[in-house]
Design a protein around this motif. Structure first.
Motif, PDB file in Angstrom:
ATOM      1  N   PRO A   6      28.033   0.133   5.216  1.00 25.87           N
ATOM      2  CA  PRO A   6      27.200   0.868   6.190  1.00 25.87           C
ATOM      3  C   PRO A   6      26.664   2.197   5.651  1.00 25.87           C
ATOM      4  N   PRO A   7      27.513   3.084   5.094  1.00 26.08           N
ATOM      5  CA  PRO A   7      26.950   4.350   4.604  1.00 26.08           C
ATOM      6  C   PRO A   7      26.055   4.178   3.384  1.00 26.08           C
ATOM      7  N   LEU A   8      26.379   3.217   2.533  1.00 23.15           N
ATOM      8  CA  LEU A   8      25.578   3.027   1.326  1.00 23.15           C
ATOM      9  C   LEU A   8      24.210   2.446   1.658  1.00 23.15           C
ATOM     10  N   ILE A   9      24.166   1.503   2.581  1.00 20.35           N
ATOM     11  CA  ILE A   9      22.887   0.932   2.998  1.00 20.35           C
ATOM     12  C   ILE A   9      22.026   1.985   3.693  1.00 20.35           C
ATOM     13  N   ALA A  10      22.647   2.781   4.562  1.00 22.18           N
ATOM     14  CA  ALA A  10      21.895   3.829   5.266  1.00 22.18           C
ATOM     15  C   ALA A  10      21.342   4.853   4.283  1.00 22.18           C
ATOM     16  N   TRP A  11      22.157   5.220   3.297  1.00 25.46           N
ATOM     17  CA  TRP A  11      21.697   6.177   2.283  1.00 25.46           C
ATOM     18  C   TRP A  11      20.536   5.603   1.492  1.00 25.46           C
ATOM     19  N   TYR A  12      20.631   4.341   1.117  1.00 26.08           N
ATOM     20  CA  TYR A  12      19.569   3.727   0.315  1.00 26.08           C
ATOM     21  C   TYR A  12      18.253   3.693   1.102  1.00 26.08           C
ATOM     22  N   ARG A  13      18.314   3.323   2.347  1.00 25.59           N
ATOM     23  CA  ARG A  13      17.088   3.240   3.148  1.00 25.59           C
ATOM     24  C   ARG A  13      16.407   4.594   3.273  1.00 25.59           C
ATOM     25  N   ALA A  14      17.192   5.652   3.226  1.00 24.11           N
ATOM     26  CA  ALA A  14      16.624   6.993   3.377  1.00 24.11           C
ATOM     27  C   ALA A  14      16.234   7.631   2.045  1.00 24.11           C
ATOM     28  N   ASN A  15      16.824   7.164   0.937  1.00 17.00           N
ATOM     29  CA  ASN A  15      16.675   7.895  -0.325  1.00 17.00           C
ATOM     30  C   ASN A  15      16.191   7.081  -1.517  1.00 17.00           C
ATOM     31  N   ALA A  16      16.009   5.792  -1.382  1.00 17.20           N
ATOM     32  CA  ALA A  16      15.639   4.969  -2.533  1.00 17.20           C
ATOM     33  C   ALA A  16      14.325   5.425  -3.155  1.00 17.20           C
ATOM     34  N   ARG A  17      14.281   5.423  -4.466  1.00 15.25           N
ATOM     35  CA  ARG A  17      13.043   5.758  -5.165  1.00 15.25           C
ATOM     36  C   ARG A  17      11.966   4.708  -4.894  1.00 15.25           C
ATOM     37  N   ASP A  18      10.734   5.171  -4.879  1.00  9.09           N
ATOM     38  CA  ASP A  18       9.596   4.270  -4.669  1.00  9.09           C
ATOM     39  C   ASP A  18       9.212   3.675  -6.025  1.00  9.09           C
ATOM     40  N   LEU A  19       9.718   2.471  -6.303  1.00  9.44           N
ATOM     41  CA  LEU A  19       9.487   1.821  -7.593  1.00  9.44           C
ATOM     42  C   LEU A  19       8.676   0.541  -7.389  1.00  9.44           C
ATOM     43  N   PRO A  20       7.820   0.186  -8.341  1.00  6.70           N
ATOM     44  CA  PRO A  20       6.896  -0.944  -8.131  1.00  6.70           C
ATOM     45  C   PRO A  20       7.601  -2.237  -7.750  1.00  6.70           C
ATOM     46  N   TRP A  21       8.700  -2.570  -8.412  1.00  3.70           N
ATOM     47  CA  TRP A  21       9.366  -3.854  -8.177  1.00  3.70           C
ATOM     48  C   TRP A  21      10.084  -3.909  -6.840  1.00  3.70           C
ATOM     49  N   ARG A  22      10.132  -2.785  -6.121  1.00  2.28           N
ATOM     50  CA  ARG A  22      10.724  -2.778  -4.782  1.00  2.28           C
ATOM     51  C   ARG A  22       9.687  -2.952  -3.689  1.00  2.28           C
ATOM     52  N   ALA A  23       8.417  -3.010  -4.074  1.00  5.71           N
ATOM     53  CA  ALA A  23       7.348  -3.147  -3.089  1.00  5.71           C
ATOM     54  C   ALA A  23       7.379  -4.531  -2.448  1.00  5.71           C
ATOM     55  N   ILE A 177      20.325  -5.480  -0.033  1.00  4.46           N
ATOM     56  CA  ILE A 177      20.177  -4.024   0.009  1.00  4.46           C
ATOM     57  C   ILE A 177      21.388  -3.345  -0.619  1.00  4.46           C
ATOM     58  N   LEU A 178      22.578  -3.867  -0.345  1.00  2.00           N
ATOM     59  CA  LEU A 178      23.774  -3.246  -0.918  1.00  2.00           C
ATOM     60  C   LEU A 178      23.772  -3.368  -2.443  1.00  2.00           C
ATOM     61  N   ASN A 179      23.337  -4.495  -2.967  1.00  4.20           N
ATOM     62  CA  ASN A 179      23.208  -4.633  -4.421  1.00  4.20           C
ATOM     63  C   ASN A 179      22.291  -3.551  -4.981  1.00  4.20           C
ATOM     64  N   ALA A 180      21.137  -3.388  -4.363  1.00  4.54           N
ATOM     65  CA  ALA A 180      20.178  -2.379  -4.827  1.00  4.54           C
ATOM     66  C   ALA A 180      20.739  -0.980  -4.634  1.00  4.54           C
ATOM     67  N   ALA A 181      21.452  -0.768  -3.531  1.00  4.24           N
ATOM     68  CA  ALA A 181      21.981   0.561  -3.230  1.00  4.24           C
ATOM     69  C   ALA A 181      23.046   0.987  -4.230  1.00  4.24           C
ATOM     70  N   ALA A 182      23.919   0.072  -4.623  1.00  4.86           N
ATOM     71  CA  ALA A 182      24.960   0.404  -5.603  1.00  4.86           C
ATOM     72  C   ALA A 182      24.328   0.766  -6.943  1.00  4.86           C
ATOM     73  N   MET A 183      23.299   0.021  -7.344  1.00  2.00           N
ATOM     74  CA  MET A 183      22.596   0.325  -8.584  1.00  2.00           C
ATOM     75  C   MET A 183      21.924   1.689  -8.502  1.00  2.00           C
ATOM     76  N   GLU A 184      21.279   1.958  -7.370  1.00  2.00           N
ATOM     77  CA  GLU A 184      20.574   3.220  -7.194  1.00  2.00           C
ATOM     78  C   GLU A 184      21.544   4.397  -7.182  1.00  2.00           C
ATOM     79  N   LEU A 185      22.667   4.232  -6.516  1.00  6.86           N
ATOM     80  CA  LEU A 185      23.655   5.305  -6.459  1.00  6.86           C
ATOM     81  C   LEU A 185      24.142   5.656  -7.859  1.00  6.86           C
ATOM     82  N   GLY A 186      24.423   4.636  -8.668  1.00  5.16           N
ATOM     83  CA  GLY A 186      24.878   4.888 -10.026  1.00  5.16           C
ATOM     84  C   GLY A 186      23.811   5.521 -10.900  1.00  5.16           C
TER      85      GLY A 186
END
Length: 288
Positions: A6-23, A177-186
């Motif tokens: 829950p906290p990691l997904i919420a953080w990712y939705r608010a803070n993820a970088r805008d990268l082309p492959w995430r479009a 989303i959690l997969n992407a969030a863990a990568m982004e956090l690291g």
């Protein structure tokens, strides 16, 4: 096992970088190309090359129809140029085995040239939305600290996939989303040398933090220095051939002034073995 999603997904939705492959709608081919390019390569170097690549070869069939030399040339300064050849071969296999469509099945993806556990699952998850664990270096560091209480991860192993599976939510979309969030956090917070623990959304559940940030050692293999290495010599050979109008040059003229003649010879020999360079009638050229 801490409840991290829950906290990691919420953080990712608010803070993820805008990268082309995430479009939205970026497509499986674009995701596959980006994953090849991102291996051990900074995001800032990948983005312009990725855009140029997909503009020229918007489908696997487009790349498969081009000479391998074009793939090596357009790879430019991304490093590890064998990836360009592997991607060209994978595109050919996608065209011939899968009617030009990047497969969704992990085993089918693993059967393509140059694709391993990480890339296969990344495509299945980020392009198709399936539920699989996706583990890269950044994810492994997050798991090592938050779950295992270690300062750095150990050597990569199949255990990493099991560890990530254990924290994935059951919902496919949330798992992606959690997969992407863990990568982004690291990548941006739980970094190797200077983790920003005060900004971490899961610091309250981090085993490493709770233990007082112990130094548990770092047995990861260190990358050899680039300056003066055989890798540098290989890159210099390819640079000469990329710059030539016909992507070729006389054998004796390529790096003729290189300070280490034995290193020059090793570089050329290894490039020939890897299929990145060919020798014909006393000339070196990119693969045809």
């Amino acid at each position: 096992m801490p409840d991290l999603d829950p906290p990691l997904i919420a953080w990712y939705r608010a803070n993820a970088r805008d990268l082309p492959w995430r479009a939205e709608g970026f497509g499986a081919w674009g995701v596959l190309v980006s994953e090849f390019m991102l291996q051990q390569t900074q995001v800032s170097r990948v983005i312009p090359r990725l855009e140029e690549w997909l503009e020229r070869w918007p489908t696997p069939a487009d790349l498969a129809a081009a000479p391998p030399a074009d793939a090596v040339r357009l790879w430019a300064n991304l490093g590890y140029p064998r990836r360009a050849l592997w991607l060209h071969r994978a595109a050919t296999e996608i065209r011939d085995r899968h009617d030009g469509v990047v497969p969704r099945d992990v085993d089918a993806l693993l059967a393509l040239t140059g694709i391993g556990d990480y890339t296969a699952r990344a495509v299945a998850v980020f392009a198709y939305g399936d539920r699989h664990p996706v583990v890269d270096t950044n994810t492994r560091r997050v798991l090592a600290r938050a779950v295992d209480g270690k300062s750095q991860p150990g050597a990569p192993s199949k255990v990493d996939l099991a560890s990530m599976s254990a924290i994935l939510p059951t919902d496919d979309a949330d798992a992606a989303i959690l997969n992407a969030a863990a990568m982004e956090l690291g990548a941006v917070v739980c970094t190797s040398r200077s983790p920003q623990c005060d900004a971490c959304p899961i610091s309250h559940a981090c085993a490493w933090r709770a233990a007082g940030y112990p130094d548990t050692g770092d047995d990861r293999r260190k990358q050899a220095r680039y300056e003066g290495s055989d890798r540098q010599a290989r890159g210099a050979v390819l640079q000469v051939l990329r710059a030539a109008s016909d992507h070729s040059a006389p054998f004796d003229a390529v790096l003729a002034e290189w300070p280490d003649a034995l290193q020059r010879a090793r570089a050329i020999d290894s490039l020939v073995r890897d299929g990145l360079v060919e020798v014909t009638d006393g000339r070196l050229h990119l693969p045809r």
